[in-house]
Design an enzyme around this catalytic site. Structure first.
Site, mmCIF file in Angstrom:
data_model
loop_
_atom_site.group_PDB
_atom_site.id
_atom_site.type_symbol
_atom_site.label_atom_id
_atom_site.label_comp_id
_atom_site.label_asym_id
_atom_site.label_seq_id
_atom_site.Cartn_x
_atom_site.Cartn_y
_atom_site.Cartn_z
ATOM 1 N N GLY A 10 -76.016 -91.342 53.640
ATOM 2 C CA GLY A 10 -76.637 -90.985 55.025
ATOM 3 C C GLY A 10 -76.792 -92.236 55.850
ATOM 4 O O GLY A 10 -76.396 -93.396 55.669
ATOM 5 N N ILE A 12 -79.630 -94.256 56.942
ATOM 6 C CA ILE A 12 -80.373 -95.256 56.524
ATOM 7 C C ILE A 12 -79.829 -95.878 55.113
ATOM 8 O O ILE A 12 -79.585 -96.992 54.705
ATOM 9 C CB ILE A 12 -82.068 -95.081 56.130
ATOM 10 C CG1 ILE A 12 -82.543 -94.398 57.477
ATOM 11 C CG2 ILE A 12 -82.701 -96.024 55.297
ATOM 12 C CD1 ILE A 12 -83.999 -94.080 57.382
ATOM 13 N N ASP A 31 -74.348 -88.726 46.972
ATOM 14 C CA ASP A 31 -74.765 -87.859 48.162
ATOM 15 C C ASP A 31 -74.002 -86.572 48.070
ATOM 16 O O ASP A 31 -72.860 -86.495 47.456
ATOM 17 C CB ASP A 31 -74.325 -88.752 49.447
ATOM 18 C CG ASP A 31 -74.836 -88.309 50.676
ATOM 19 O OD1 ASP A 31 -75.596 -89.279 50.993
ATOM 20 O OD2 ASP A 31 -74.745 -87.269 50.895
ATOM 21 N N ALA A 117 -88.724 -91.875 49.926
ATOM 22 C CA ALA A 117 -88.891 -92.111 51.403
ATOM 23 C C ALA A 117 -89.622 -90.668 51.919
ATOM 24 O O ALA A 117 -89.255 -89.691 51.680
ATOM 25 C CB ALA A 117 -87.629 -91.840 51.866
ATOM 26 N N TYR A 149 -91.535 -78.941 56.980
ATOM 27 C CA TYR A 149 -90.892 -80.077 56.627
ATOM 28 C C TYR A 149 -91.932 -81.064 56.148
ATOM 29 O O TYR A 149 -91.958 -81.921 55.216
ATOM 30 C CB TYR A 149 -90.223 -80.631 57.878
ATOM 31 C CG TYR A 149 -89.498 -82.044 57.726
ATOM 32 C CD1 TYR A 149 -88.318 -82.258 56.600
ATOM 33 C CD2 TYR A 149 -90.109 -83.130 58.457
ATOM 34 C CE1 TYR A 149 -87.903 -83.655 56.514
ATOM 35 C CE2 TYR A 149 -89.359 -84.331 58.489
ATOM 36 C CZ TYR A 149 -88.566 -84.885 57.279
ATOM 37 O OH TYR A 149 -88.060 -85.815 57.312
#
Ligand code: UDP
Length: 324
Positions: A10, A12, A31, A117, A149
């Site tokens: 991704g 970051i 991923d 995160a 979210y």
């Protein structure tokens, strides 16, 4: 050190992987290429110390093997981007909660350090500026999918802190504020890459609502620096900490600065929220991080000026257009 990065293809994650390799560390990326892409890590393949796996962070045997083979896990895999969240709420909730649970479960076996995160979205529509880590969270109703979210990421935080308390898994939770920079795609609704591509194409720059809402944008390189320092700081274990730049700009102001930086003649067009998003969306008016805790903990806070950030994004998109 060997670092396991979920979501490592991704935006970051790929910058973090690159930075780790540059300083001589080893990296294992996982991923599922849902929003991440091979383009982000293609240039890393073949570099000494770099390994990647295509698979899901919901796959416990796979995640356990990866966690076991590394010293620390940086868990970035998540459903991100406002558009995706509003369009695929089931996927968002299941991915965000399920992946974090899987990673923490795997790490619990050998009590390996996990960096989780999270996001400034968890502050919700709080009007208290700046947002500090101990503030109450003010989420909207469950009928508005945006809050799914925020709530899924808040649950990730609860899970991380619960694994620390109950199972002695060392965890660090970072709440990222709007993080931008080279390689970020506008495909999932993020404002800066969208504005830059619109300006470079000479298309209208679409500002949603009145444009008086504001955000603070942090450079991805600063976010990576913060991650590296946080995983190396014993005092960060068990802490929740904001990671962001506190330079604030309105979205209309951002559109003007992008237009200036690109030399574009694009019109700036105000688009009502009802046209920009499906029903059930609520925008946040202001979002500013309190970064005192971060600075105290790691002696660093994101400071790259917005002018520089915009210039980097413009240069990146110009280079991509030229390469096509
Ligand atoms: N936004 C906009 N035009 C776009 C995309 C986003 O005006 O093409 C606005 C959006 O409504 C929000 C801000 O820009 O007020 C930041 O949006 P983004 O999705 O990048 O991040 P958020 O802070 O909402 O998570």
């Amino acid at each position: 050190m060997k670092v396991f990065i979920t979501g490592g293809a991704g935006f970051i994650g790929s910058h973090l992987a690159e930075r780790l390799l540059d300083r001589g560390d080893r990296v294992l990326v996982l991923d599922d290429l849902s929003t991440g892409t091979m383009d982000n890590i293609q240039h890393l393949i073949g570099r000494p110390g770099f390994e990647y796996r295509i698979g899901s962070a919901l796959d416990l045997p796979l995640v356990t093997e990866c966690v076991d083979r590394c010293d620390v896990t940086v868990h970035l895999a998540a459903a991100v981007g406002v558009r995706l969240i509003v369009e695929r709420p089931v996927h968002t909730i299941e991915t965000n909660v399920g992946c974090t649970e899987t990673v923490l479960d795997a790490a619990a076996k050998k009590q390996k350090l996990v960096f989780v995160a999270s996001t400034s979205e968890v502050y919700g529509k709080s009007g208290k500026i700046p947002f500090s880590e101990e503030d109450d969270l003010q989420l909207g109703p469950t009928s508005h999918s945006r809050w799914a979210y925020a709530c899924s990421k808040a649950l990730d935080e609860w899970l991380a802190l619960a694994y620390l308390r109950e199972k002695k898994v060392p965890v660090v939770v970072a709440r990222f504020f709007n993080t931008v920079g080279p390689r970020q795609t506008g495909r999932y609704g993020m404002v800066l890459p969208n504005f830059v591509s619109q300006a470079l194409a000479g298309e209208p720059i679409t500002v949603f609502g009145t444009g008086t809402q504001s955000r603070c944008f942090g450079h991805v390189f600063d976010a990576v620096e913060a991650i590296l320092r946080l995983i190396a700081a014993p005092a960060a274990v068990g802490q929740v900490v904001n990671v962001g730049n506190d330079e604030e700009v309105t979205i209309l102001g951002l559109a003007e600065r992008v237009r200036e930086a690109t030399g574009s003649t694009s019109e700036i067009r105000l688009v009502p929220y009802s046209e920009a998003y499906p029903e059930g969306f609520e925008d946040m008016h202001r979002r500013v991080p309190d970064v005192r805790k971060l600075e105290r903990m790691i002696g660093f806070r994101p400071r790259t000026p917005l002018t520089q950030i915009i210039a980097d994004v413009v240069a990146d998109q110009r280079a991509r257009l030229a390469a096509r």
